[in-house]
Design an enzyme around this catalytic site. Sequence first.
Site, PDB file in Angstrom:
ATOM      1  N   VAL A 131       0.872  -1.174   0.000  1.00  0.00           N
ATOM      2  CA  VAL A 131       0.000   0.000   0.000  1.00  0.00           C
ATOM      3  C   VAL A 131       0.911   1.225   0.000  1.00  0.00           C
ATOM      4  O   VAL A 131       2.079   1.141   0.370  1.00  0.00           O
ATOM      5  CB  VAL A 131      -0.969   0.032   1.211  1.00  0.00           C
ATOM      6  N   SER A 132       0.350   2.357  -0.419  1.00  0.00           N
ATOM      7  CA  SER A 132       1.169   3.558  -0.586  1.00  0.00           C
ATOM      8  C   SER A 132       1.502   4.282   0.698  1.00  0.00           C
ATOM      9  O   SER A 132       2.498   4.976   0.786  1.00  0.00           O
ATOM     10  CB  SER A 132       0.480   4.533  -1.536  1.00  0.00           C
ATOM     11  N   SER A 133       0.643   4.176   1.707  1.00  0.00           N
ATOM     12  CA  SER A 133       0.913   4.931   2.930  1.00  0.00           C
ATOM     13  C   SER A 133       0.583   4.106   4.162  1.00  0.00           C
ATOM     14  O   SER A 133      -0.159   3.132   4.096  1.00  0.00           O
ATOM     15  CB  SER A 133       0.109   6.237   2.932  1.00  0.00           C
TER      16      SER A 133
END
Length: 187
Positions: A12-14
Amino acid sequence: MSKHQRVGYRRVSSVDQNTVRQLDGIAIDRTFEDKASGKDTNRPALQEAIRYVRDGDTLVVHSMDRLARNTEDLLRLVRELNTKHVSVEFVKERLTFTGSAADPMSDLMMTMLAGVAQFERSMIRERQREGIAIAKANGVYKGGKAKLTAAQVKSLKARVEAGETKTVIAREFGISRETLYQYLKAQ
């Protein structure tokens, strides 16, 4: 002789996003997970997964965009893994790449799908830039809020002038060095 493993990779990106949906219900022997941007392939868990997989294993990824953000990186990663005799399975796209010369259609599909995904991402960024430009023109977009108060900026500048290390100062204020330099430039 060891059994071949199905090794999962989730990204996931964050840190506030979660990977629960990715590979849910898929049989996996070991999972590696990154909470990092996919802008490049220099992600700790991805690199660890690549070192971990062996001849005959399968790297299972939710979708192509979880492995790489651009066509070039995706093709290179899959090719490197296939060279190690590791298959790469993309659950969402229902595609598995083994590196077999007998399956040129798979290579074509991967290249086309990766290209479409990269184009889609570019279009999203372009629409975002256009939206920001329109909002700025209408006086609605003000940018991000200031990270530091005026008193903190004064303290930051004094500490820099006193010779303290900018990296340490930035870390203590919870800002990047780039942001610190921006505050120093703004007089």
